[in-house]
Design an enzyme around this catalytic site. Structure first.
Site, PDB file in Angstrom:
ATOM      1  N   ARG A  66       0.877  -1.171   0.000  1.00 17.15           N
ATOM      2  CA  ARG A  66       0.000   0.000   0.000  1.00 17.15           C
ATOM      3  C   ARG A  66       0.917   1.225   0.000  1.00 17.15           C
ATOM      4  NH1 ARG A  66      -2.646   3.176   4.722  1.00 17.15           N
ATOM      5  NH2 ARG A  66      -4.108   4.445   3.554  1.00 17.15           N
ATOM      6  N   ARG A  86      -8.249  14.555  13.471  1.00 17.19           N
ATOM      7  CA  ARG A  86      -8.062  15.658  12.510  1.00 17.19           C
ATOM      8  C   ARG A  86      -9.328  16.508  12.457  1.00 17.19           C
ATOM      9  NH1 ARG A  86      -6.579  11.395   8.241  1.00 17.19           N
ATOM     10  NH2 ARG A  86      -4.415  10.881   8.727  1.00 17.19           N
ATOM     11  N   GLU A  97      -9.303  -3.520   2.169  1.00 15.11           N
ATOM     12  CA  GLU A  97      -8.286  -2.908   1.304  1.00 15.11           C
ATOM     13  C   GLU A  97      -7.197  -3.907   0.929  1.00 15.11           C
ATOM     14  OE1 GLU A  97      -8.582   0.164   4.421  1.00 15.11           O
ATOM     15  OE2 GLU A  97      -7.657   1.459   2.929  1.00 15.11           O
TER      16      GLU A  97
END
Ligand code: AMP
Length: 412
Positions: free
Chosen positions: A100, A250, A395
């Protein structure tokens, strides 16, 4: 020197891909059969570069943990992994390593066989992803040493979003900043959005190319993507993963003026601002309690914790707004997908988001919503409303599948 296997020596059907996701102090790995997604082994090396470095390897229900020895680095972790794979007689099945890689910039809209040129490009793109690309390169270099005879493939987290049109990827900044310095929106979580969109296409019983979807990946990092005719046409993350909806730590979108105010009037150094917006904001910052959705839900529901309630409320409103904004990108919409740790598991968050999307004809069947935990489900919308699916992302499987496909195509 060991000779690297050529792509033609790699058989997709009988073998497995070792998927590596390398962070600055961690390596996640899974050995996956690309055709079926079957995970033969998986695990995590963490706290690397410190004396507490350890590796946990899982095979089926069995889990084994080892302390790593000096130099406590990625290479040390891979040495233990290789030894473990040897003992289990699994090395022979590994046909390639799929990495990745977070930032592929504008160069890479497809997976690539890792060559010196590709490595240099990943290194150059580190200026756009200073936390991620250097760590990904460490993983690549360590695997080149540990698995010298195997081909290595880079699968980019930005690749799926390379189909975004100019109007979606440009900022309202001087055009020269884009042309000369690559300052534009790239988007992330691409492999996850792609995977869940493919699954939704199966539920819809039509090819992905005919599907129009909005996908909300809600984990510790969060992003919302709009998919038109199977392709990403806009997404909430930008040049970095900091843009968009509010996340675990965040802040997501804020007025850029706040940054100047922090520096000019409140005594923040630029490094403090970086830490503030990336590590101390979001659910953690607003609640003052935790970035973990489970902790906040418990505090809200069991202790009436005011700040936890506020954090979750702001979080859900901002995601609902982002989803609704994508009606500007579509003329048809088949449905909404929830994925990621929060999207897959928090029925409260799903309810709170969907109740603000009535104008788009979204409405949840609460019984089905409550019953949906740990991923896969069918449509959890009420009858006659637009479809809503909860889909467990994978993923690693996408990385394995795309690595195997690339090698197969290269061998032709
Ligand atoms: P991820 O980054 O995809 O692993 O997701 C991590 C987030 O998922 C954290 O905020 C977790 O609290 C959240 N999460 C995991 N399980 C649950 C659950 N059962 N209910 C609510 N949130 C959850």
């Amino acid at each position: 020197m060991t000779q690297q296997k050529s792509p033609s020596q790699v058989s997709v059907n009988t073998t497995a891909i070792l998927v590596i996701n390398c962070g600055s102090s961690s390596v996640k790995f899974s050995l996956i059969r690309p055709l079926t997604g079957e995970t033969l082994l998986s695990g995590l090396a963490e706290c690397l570069l410190s004396s507490t470095a350890r590796i946990t390897i899982k095979q089926g229900e069995e889990k084994q943990s080892y302390k790593l020895t000096a130099p406590f680095n990625h290479q040390a972790a891979l040495t233990v992994l290789v030894e473990h794979l040897r003992q289990l007689n699994l090395v022979q099945y590994i046909s390639a390593i799929g990495h990745r890689v977070v930032h592929g910039g504008e160069h890479y809209s497809e997976p690539r066989l890792i060559t010196e040129v590709v490595e240099q490009a990943i290194a150059q793109l580190a200026k756009l992803a200073p936390l991620h690309n250097p760590a990904n390169l460490i993983g690549i270099k360590s695997c080149q040493q540990a698995f010298a005879d195997l081909p290595q493939v880079a699968v980019f987290d930005t690749a799926f979003h390379q189909s975004m049109p100019e109007k979606a990827y440009l900022y309202g900044l001087p055009y020269s900043l884009y042309k000369e310095h690559g300052i534009r929106r790239y988007g992330f979580h691409g492999t996850s959005h792609y995977f869940v969109a493919k699954q939704a296409a199966k539920y819809l019983n039509k090819p992905l190319e005919q599907c129009n979807l909005i996908s909300a990946h809600l984990g510790n990092g969060c992003s919302v993507t709009v998919i038109k005719n199977g392709k990403s046409v806009d997404t909430s993350m930008g040049m970095t993963p900091g843009e968009g909806v509010m996340m675990g730590t965040r802040c997501g979108d804020i007025d850029a003026g706040i940054l100047f105010h922090l520096v000019d009037n409140l005594g923040y150094a630029i490094n403090d601002v970086d830490k503030l917006v990336n590590k101390e904001s979001g659910l953690l910052g607003v609640s003052g309690l935790s970035n973990d959705c489970r902790t906040l839900e418990k505090a809200m529901l069991e202790d009436n914790h005011v700040q936890a309630t506020l954090a979750l409320t702001v979080f859900c409103y901002r995601i609902a707004k982002s989803i609704a904004s994508y009606s500007a990108s579509l003329t048809q919409l088949d449905g909404l997908i929830f994925t990621g740790g929060i999207g897959e598991n928090s029925s409260w968050v799903r309810t709170e988001i969907v109740k603000q999307l009535g104008l788009l004809n979204f409405s949840l069947d609460e019984d089905k919503n409550q019953a949906t935990r740990f991923g896969a489900s069918a449509n959890i919308a009420t009858k006659n409303a637009r479809a809503i699916w909860v889909i467990a992302t994978n993923e690693e499987w996408v990385i394995a599948e795309q690595s195997a496909l690339l090698l197969k195509n290269l061998a032709k």
